[in-house]
Design a protein around this motif. Sequence first.
Motif, PDB file in Angstrom:
ATOM      1  N   GLY A   1      -5.753   0.638   0.590  1.00 13.29           N
ATOM      2  CA  GLY A   1      -6.190   1.616  -0.396  1.00 13.29           C
ATOM      3  C   GLY A   1      -6.723   2.871   0.262  1.00 13.29           C
ATOM      4  O   GLY A   1      -6.854   2.957   1.491  1.00 13.29           O
TER       5      GLY A   1
ATOM      6  N   ASP B   1       0.813  -1.206   0.000  1.00 15.27           N
ATOM      7  CA  ASP B   1       0.000   0.000   0.000  1.00 15.27           C
ATOM      8  C   ASP B   1       0.844   1.252   0.000  1.00 15.27           C
ATOM      9  O   ASP B   1       2.041   1.224   0.305  1.00 15.27           O
ATOM     10  CB  ASP B   1      -0.914   0.007   1.228  1.00 15.27           C
TER      11      ASP B   1
ATOM     12  N   SER C   1      -4.568  -5.008   0.322  1.00 16.84           N
ATOM     13  CA  SER C   1      -4.206  -3.602   0.463  1.00 16.84           C
ATOM     14  C   SER C   1      -5.378  -2.834   1.046  1.00 16.84           C
ATOM     15  O   SER C   1      -6.540  -3.190   0.818  1.00 16.84           O
ATOM     16  CB  SER C   1      -3.802  -3.003  -0.890  1.00 16.84           C
TER      17      SER C   1
ATOM     18  N   THR D   1      -2.032   5.309   4.368  1.00 17.93           N
ATOM     19  CA  THR D   1      -3.333   4.664   4.195  1.00 17.93           C
ATOM     20  C   THR D   1      -3.816   3.948   5.455  1.00 17.93           C
ATOM     21  O   THR D   1      -4.893   3.350   5.450  1.00 17.93           O
ATOM     22  CB  THR D   1      -3.281   3.652   3.037  1.00 17.93           C
TER      23      THR D   1
END
Length: 323
Positions: free
Chosen positions: A180, A50, A178, A54
Amino acid sequence: MSLTTEETEWFSQTFAQLVANVEQAIVGKTEVVRLAFVSLLAEGHLLLEDYPGTGKTSLARAIAQTIQGDHHRIQFTPDLLPSDVTGVTIFDQRSQQFEFHQGPIFSNVVLADEINRASPKTQSALLEVMEENQVTVDGVTHQVGQPFMVIATQNPIEQAGTYRLPEAQLDRFLIKTSLGYPDHESTVQILTTAPKGKAATVLRPIISGDNVLHLIRLAQQVHVEPTIYEYVSSLTEGTREASEVVLGTSVRAGLALVRAARAQALSYGRSYVVPDDVKSLAVPVLAHRMVLDPEEDFRGTTTEDVVRRVLERVSVPLEPAGR
């Protein structure tokens, strides 16, 4: 021994409480938080690829607080030594004995931040502990605490000065996913409810470490039909036969997929695994364990694409009657 209705309901309700508690710190990422707890309760580790900012560190901290455990963050850098991770033996002149000083790996939740920035020698220091929950220093074996989970991160955009994770280490991670960026509504909520200043959100613990171990034991008792084992075996064989890859998934990957499916099934209040559990977890469990053919990589094919094609080709078993 089969699970009782009370045990199944308690697991499902507790799992929902764990996810809801972490979502106070990680807003709008229910699926990723669920995958993190599936990994924890399947005795696995999590790899997050990532971008900076985040919430990777916040996720590790929130999980540790939720299960009333301790956590450490290790910033992986090129000059990081294996002893900086596992610990070191020091001679005490007063006692005239060698004493072991534990490293940050001796925690319930360990965040290995930007793991691919450390040298392969330092990365290899994690291989034993991630597989066997123990560390060997100077010929002496030390057990790490339970529950134990490594959450490792790597940045997908800054590759200068990094070392690609070897396949043997990628195979140690149960799930790769991930976080995101959050959507617009979630971003507004984060900005509105964030504490003033830099203070991090402090969460109340939901369960103790002993209860987490009990959840793990319950997940191990989830029933798996022979047809599910056949399905998982066909999927792993399909990745090895795919023309787009030079290295498919191993038997270890199949075992990991079954463990994760058990934990997920119980989180939904089922004491048995259904094909949808396997299908929904196939990409995050299998894709990172594969190596693409260089030509396919150049064309833009991903290992996630390959797993999805295998899922389309392999026939899905029917659920047994009465389930």
